[in-house]
Enzyme design. Structure first.
Site, short mmCIF file in Angstrom:
data_model
loop_
_atom_site.label_atom_id
_atom_site.label_comp_id
_atom_site.label_asym_id
_atom_site.label_seq_id
_atom_site.Cartn_x
_atom_site.Cartn_y
_atom_site.Cartn_z
N ARG A 1 -4.24 -9.98 4.68
CA ARG A 1 -4.18 -9.59 3.17
C ARG A 1 -2.75 -9.43 3.04
O ARG A 1 -2.34 -8.75 3.10
CB ARG A 1 -5.46 -8.96 3.71
CG ARG A 1 -6.13 -8.59 2.12
CD ARG A 1 -6.93 -8.18 2.06
NE ARG A 1 -7.99 -7.98 0.84
CZ ARG A 1 -7.01 -7.25 -0.59
NH1 ARG A 1 -6.28 -6.15 0.48
NH2 ARG A 1 -7.44 -6.80 -0.89
N LYS B 1 0.85 -1.10 0.28
CA LYS B 1 -0.23 0.11 -0.05
C LYS B 1 0.94 1.25 0.14
O LYS B 1 2.45 1.10 0.18
CB LYS B 1 -0.94 0.29 1.67
CG LYS B 1 -1.91 -1.18 0.79
CD LYS B 1 -3.36 -0.78 2.12
CE LYS B 1 -4.90 -1.72 0.67
NZ LYS B 1 -5.10 -2.08 2.21
C1 7PJ Z 1 -8.53 -4.40 1.87
C2 7PJ Z 1 -9.75 -5.02 1.22
C3 7PJ Z 1 -8.33 -3.95 2.84
C4 7PJ Z 1 -9.50 -5.63 3.29
C5 7PJ Z 1 -8.72 -3.85 -0.32
C6 7PJ Z 1 -5.49 -2.81 -1.43
C7 7PJ Z 1 -6.79 -2.11 -1.82
N1 7PJ Z 1 -9.91 -5.35 1.94
N2 7PJ Z 1 -9.49 -4.79 -0.20
N3 7PJ Z 1 -8.71 -4.80 3.68
N4 7PJ Z 1 -7.61 -3.45 0.78
N5 7PJ Z 1 -10.82 -6.54 3.96
O1 7PJ Z 1 -5.36 -4.48 -1.62
O2 7PJ Z 1 -4.39 -2.37 -1.41
O3 7PJ Z 1 -7.28 -3.61 3.67
S1 7PJ Z 1 -8.15 -2.88 -1.93
#
Ligand code: 7PJ
Length: 278
Positions: free
Chosen positions: A257, A223
């Site tokens: 994640r 990020k």
């Molecule tokens: C997140 C997400 C996060 C959850 C994205 C990216 C943007 N879902 N979906 N948490 N970020 N739960 O992956 O940079 O931080 S999309």
């Protein structure tokens, strides 16, 4: 009966977090550049992530990067459902669907999704109802504003308390709709309406959300909070991603994640091994 033990145990026993591997199926996904929009390529990447140790695959068909355009319901369904079906045919892995649209949630649930991962925390029309009609888990993420404008001027009275209050409100909304608490996972939403400093404060104080008694998901992989501090482009943020994963794991995150599953698993193994002697 909902089996919550894998998540709950991890948040309580401080066991290794589960790794959620990111599978972007958007043509404009910022870090994969849309490379994996074809089914074959997606299955190859999923197999790789599972072999590397991912326990959950997160399919995202809506780009939520700052400034991204909205995706229509039909486009999102076309991107997500064939990939979900293909994964469920071939692999025995938990699948989470990153969506804020009730129609996508509903079709995903029909096709065997295990988790709904909603960056808008079930606030869009019909989402609470659709999830309440199933018994799968849901991740409620905090976001201030909307992706197109959320980074313009994020403001909080008290960052951690404001996000906690948001969670309490959404847990109550879920309860009112018929979604029991032990189906819920919480995520403070790194990068979603937060300044760089606020993102690092969140990371430093992640453990404060454990008072809510629910498993926490942390997503910092590649990020811009890393890019801004380290002055690194997206493809040069691996060290930063791993470091933040370790900090989240040490504060009890149940799910991390990530894009880089293998490297994150290595870091988690080291954490686990040293925890045996602490
Ligand atoms: C997140 C997400 C996060 C959850 C994205 C990216 C943007 N879902 N979906 N948490 N970020 N739960 O992956 O940079 O931080 S999309």
């Amino acid at each position: 009966m909902v089996n919550t033990s894998p998540f709950i145990e991890k948040s309580i026993n401080n066991a290794a977090p589960q790794i959620m591997g990111i599978l972007n199926v958007t043509p404009d996904s910022f870090s994969d550049g849309g490379k994996f929009s074809q089914i074959d390529a997606a299955m190859y990447q999923v197999e790789q992530m599972i072999n590397d140790g991912a326990e959950i695959i997160d399919i995202g068909g809506e780009s939520t990067r700052p400034g991204a355009k909205d995706v229509s319901k039909s486009d999102e369904l076309l991107r997500v459902i064939p990939v979900l079906k293909a994964i469920k045919q071939r692999f025995n892995v938990l699948v989470s669907i990153d969506t804020s649209k009730a129609a996508v949630m509903s079709e995903s649930i029909e096709h065997g999704a295990d988790i709904i991962n909603d960056v808008r925390a079930l606030q869009e029309p019909e989402c609470l109802t659709v999830v309440a009609q199933s018994d799968i888990r849901v991740c409620l993420m905090h976001m201030q504003g909307q992706p197109r404008t959320m980074q313009e001027n994020p403001q909080y009275e008290h960052l951690i308390q404001d996000i906690k209050d948001f969670f309490v409100g959404r847990i109550q909304a879920c309860k009112n709709a018929g979604i029991i608490k032990n189906r819920i996972i919480l995520d403070p939403g790194f990068g979603f309406g937060k300044t760089v400093a606020q993102n690092y404060q969140l990371l430093a104080q992640l453990s404060q959300f454990s008072v809510l008694g629910l498993p926490l998901l942390s997503g910092t992989s590649r990020k811009s909070m890393l890019g801004s501090l380290l002055n690194r482009e997206v493809d040069q943020r691996l060290s930063g991603s791993i470091t933040t994963a370790i900090l989240a794991a040490q504060q009890g995150a149940a799910i991390i994640r990530v894009h880089d599953v293998k490297e994150t698993i290595d870091a988690m193994k080291i954490l686990q091994e040293t925890a045996n002697y602490s």
